[in-house]
Design an enzyme around this catalytic site. Structure first.
Site, PDB file in Angstrom:
ATOM      1  N   GLY A 131       0.790  -1.125   0.047  1.00 12.75           N
ATOM      2  CA  GLY A 131       0.095   0.071  -0.022  1.00 12.75           C
ATOM      3  C   GLY A 131       0.925   1.173  -0.031  1.00 12.75           C
TER       4      GLY A 131
ATOM      5  CG  ASP B  95      -6.583  -0.207 -14.119  1.00 14.04           C
ATOM      6  OD1 ASP B  95      -6.673  -0.946 -14.882  1.00 14.04           O
ATOM      7  OD2 ASP B  95      -5.983   0.050 -13.075  1.00 14.04           O
ATOM      8  CG  ASN B  96      -4.256   3.184 -15.321  1.00 14.30           C
ATOM      9  OD1 ASN B  96      -4.261   3.260 -13.923  1.00 14.30           O
ATOM     10  ND2 ASN B  96      -3.195   2.450 -15.545  1.00 14.30           N
TER      11      ASN B  96
END
Length: 478
Positions: free
Chosen positions: A129, A260-261
């Protein structure tokens, strides 16, 4: 936390409900060293008056902003990654932090603040993350340069170094860590639609259409979903054609054009292994792992169209297919017209008669190809910015020897149909120099080496100042 009157919170994303996001908590970082603060962008949302301590509370600790999201939201989405569907992704190292209206106006654009490198979420899978400091610096440089070149882009808002040692396979490790905050025009992606289509939930796809239209495309007509969804696709197609044309005119290779971009507002964001062209090369790739050249410079227009087709497939759950096909069929013409306009604009020109921008754009590409390895992309546009008004400058500059060819004689002939737009720009000190600002990979690596080896941030600050000067000189609004 005191904010200026220009701060107008308007957290709309939570109204979509839990199917679209999960509440998460930011990571607790051992250090929070401010490395970049974008007060120019902050002024647009009324946050430029924050003290350094308040800036740290907001963009390193992610304490809630007044009247905004009470807790960060990791958004749900899927996506095609190198055209292979992935149902295991989502905000894995970032979240939506706040939403507010631009310029403090109720009718202003709804803008989002989102984090990258802010810690693990339910979508992190096996990731930590985190964001490397080098990744944060690279994205900062990309957004500043693209803004200067007139490309619609997210803005790097805040960058903090966070004091962790990260292990990465594509960087010398351990490497330093950071958390980046972006200002963007919506965090909703093509992949946001794809997730609900994947689970065959047309009601949620329809809900998302209504949300997007009401907040970002109020001009889209049609009271019924059968009309509204195709109209939305047509509008998104227009914005994506505009964006892709601006990438091409900027000589920019995104590198990872996954669904997703793709942002539903046609704004570029999330910069990983990007590159700026060293020369005119349609086969130039940015990502070292793009072995097939799927997202090479010259294939970006077709990659964007493929992604639009995937969005259309999602919308087919709530409307008929034929009007969606009609909407997609506008892309080719829109892209060609936008590219021709973008090239003319990058050259700082306006037509003397009804424009034939496409002819000049074709001549410009041919001239760039004629220059071969010796003529870099950005210096060509720098030398000829202003057209024939800049011919004396170009023909006495360091690349003058490259311009004595048939292709460049044709360029000068083509330029006769145009004149400098806002010719006073040519008096800016930027155009009194022999070379423009560039952002080639070697330059980025040198800037990072100064930081990594000597903790010397002065070269980066000088580069950002230089890019800012270029932005002022060219004044290319996105």
């Amino acid at each position: 936390m005191p904010v200026s009157p220009a701060y107008l919170p308007d957290p709309q994303f939570p109204t979509l409900g839990p199917e679209f996001a999960e509440v998460v908590a930011p990571a607790a970082f051992p250090q929070t060293i401010s490395r970049f603060r974008n007060d120019r962008a902050a002024a647009r949302v009324g946050l430029n008056t924050l003290t350094d301590a308040e800036w740290r509370d907001a963009f390193a600790l992610f304490k809630p902003l007044p009247g905004n999201l009470p807790a960060p939201l990791a958004t749900r989405y899927h996506g095609h990654q190198f055209q292979v569907y992935n149902a295991e992704i989502g905000d894995g190292r970032g979240f939506l932090y706040a939403q507010m209206r631009e310029d403090g106006e109720p009718g202003g654009r709804l803008l989002d603040l989102g984090a990258k490198g802010s810690g693990q979420t339910p979508f992190s899978r096996f990731g930590d993350g985190r964001l490397t400091l080098k990744g944060g610096v690279r994205e900062l440089l990309a957004t500043e340069m693209l803004e200067a070149l007139g490309v619609p882009t997210s803005k790097s808002f805040a960058l903090f170094e966070t004091g962790e040692d990260l292990e990465r396979g594509d960087e010398p490790s351990p490497t330093r860590s950071s958390v980046l905050t972006r200002l963007s025009w919506s965090n909703i992606r093509f992949g946001t639609f794809q997730r609900h289509a994947f689970f065959n939930k047309p009601a949620l796809v329809g809900q998302l259409v209504e949300h997007v239209v009401s907040l970002y495309y109020p001009e889209v007509g049609g009271a019924e979903m059968a009309e509204k969804a195709p109209a939305l696709l047509r509008a998104v197609t227009a914005r994506m054609a505009h964006l892709c044309a601006r990438w091409m005119a900027a000589g920019f290779v995104h590198g990872v054009l996954n669904t997703d971009n793709m942002n539903i507002n046609g704004e570029s964001f999330d910069y990983g292994p990007y590159r700026f062209l060293p020369k005119n090369d349609p086969n130039f790739t940015a990502a070292y792992f793009d072995h097939q050249g799927l997202y090479a410079f010259g294939r970006q227009p077709s990659a964007v169209f493929w992604n639009l087709q995937q969005l259309a497939g999602c919308l087919a759950l709530v409307c008929e297919q034929e009007p969606l096909v009609d909407a997609l069929n506008t892309y080719g013409t829109q892209y060609r017209d936008n590219l021709a306009e973008a090239i003319v604009r990058r050259l700082g020109l306006k037509p003397l008669t009804p424009p034939d921008n496409g002819v000049l754009a074709a001549i410009a590409f041919k001239a760039l190809a004629e220059g071969g390895d010796a003529l870099r992309w950005e210096p060509f546009f720098f030398d000829w910015f202003g057209g024939l008004a800049s011919a004396p400058r170009a023909l006495r500059g360091p690349r003058a020897h490259l311009y004595d060819t048939e292709a460049f004689r044709a360029l000068r002939t083509g330029l006769e149909a145009f004149e400098a737009h806002q010719e006073e720009r040519l008096q800016h000190r930027y155009f009194q120099r022999s070379d423009p600002q560039e952002l080639l990979i070697g330059q980025i690596e040198a800037l990072w080496a100064a930081i990594a080896e000597h903790d010397d941030w002065a070269p980066l600050q000088a580069k950002l100042q230089g890019i800012g000067e270029a932005r002022e000189a060219m004044a290319l609004a996105s």
